[in-house]
Design an enzyme around this catalytic site. Structure first.
Site: not given
Ligand code: DQA
Length: 219
Positions: A70-71, A78, A83, A134, A137, A158, A160, A167
């Site tokens: 998501p997002n 964003r 990011y 990825n 959240a 995985e 990120h 963070r």
């Molecule tokens: C994320 C890190 C997560 O904590 C966050 O909720 C994201 C992006 C990252 O790529 O840094 O949406 O996965």
């Protein structure tokens, strides 16, 4: 790193191009529930090769699923200080270029829905050799996603973009990491490319183990 051997160059899966938002690739059936796919670290990947390395019976290219949660569709606008300015389309394009060099077919997807990630993982068809994930959240909340990863037993890396450990404390815990072969955090979009390189190596090691070692997959 040398590119993967592609023993299937002459036969290409007739399925549609995998682009962001495409529900699934149409090629091939799913592996059965008892398929002993190799995963969980280079050692195990080498000793328990994925059955799809038997390319003489399954002449389609190596596919790696890159799944985004998501997002991440909002990347570029964003929280750019966290990011960066690259969009998800930019990252997808860079992954496809790297995939071509590695002779890996990249199936890159994004969804805002946990259940859709679960279904995509469950539907990993027989030519999918690994998953780069990825989960955004959902990394910090989902039990269903790691359960699906355990069920398909594919190598999973995985990724990120941000360094989640630098963070908020709720981002320090990942439900995905215990199931992942490896984890890459904090390197921005480069993390996806490093994950593809690592996945290519895992696949090559599994292929080499299958070519050189005992053929039986039941041991
Ligand atoms: C994320 C890190 C997560 O904590 C966050 O909720 C994201 C992006 C990252 O790529 O840094 O949406 O996965």
């Amino acid at each position: 790193m040398p590119p993967l051997r592609n023993r299937n160059a002459t036969v290409y899966c007739p399925g549609p191009r995998a682009d962001i938002g495409q529900a699934r690739d149409s090629c091939s059936g799913r592996p059965g529930p008892n398929d002993p796919r190799g995963r969980s670290g280079p050692g195990r990947a080498a000793s328990r090769a994925h059955p799809c390395v038997r390319r003489e019976h399954h002449p389609v290219p190596n596919t790696v699923l890159i799944l985004n949660g998501p997002n991440l569709n909002l990347l570029g606008r964003r929280e750019p200080s966290v990011y960066g300015r690259e969009t998800l389309d930019d990252i997808a394009a860079a992954c496809r270029v790297r995939g071509e060099k590695l002779r890996i077919r990249v199936d890159f997807r994004q969804t805002n829905h946990e259940g859709e990630l679960v279904e995509w993982i469950q539907q990993s068809h027989a030519d999918v050799r690994g998953i780069i994930l990825n989960a955004a959240a959902y990394t910090h909340t989902s039990v269903a996603i790691p359960d699906a990863l355990r069920a398909v037993a594919l190598p999973c890396i995985e990724v990120h973009l941000s360094n989640v450990h630098a963070r908020e404390s709720f981002r320090h815990h990942s439900y995905i990491s215990p199931v992942a072969t490896g984890v890459i955090v904090g390197l921005g979009s480069q993390g996806y490319l490093l994950a593809l390189d690592a996945m290519a190596r895992l696949i090559a090691d599994a292929d080499a183990a299958n070519a050189d070692g005992p053929r039986s997959l039941s041991t």
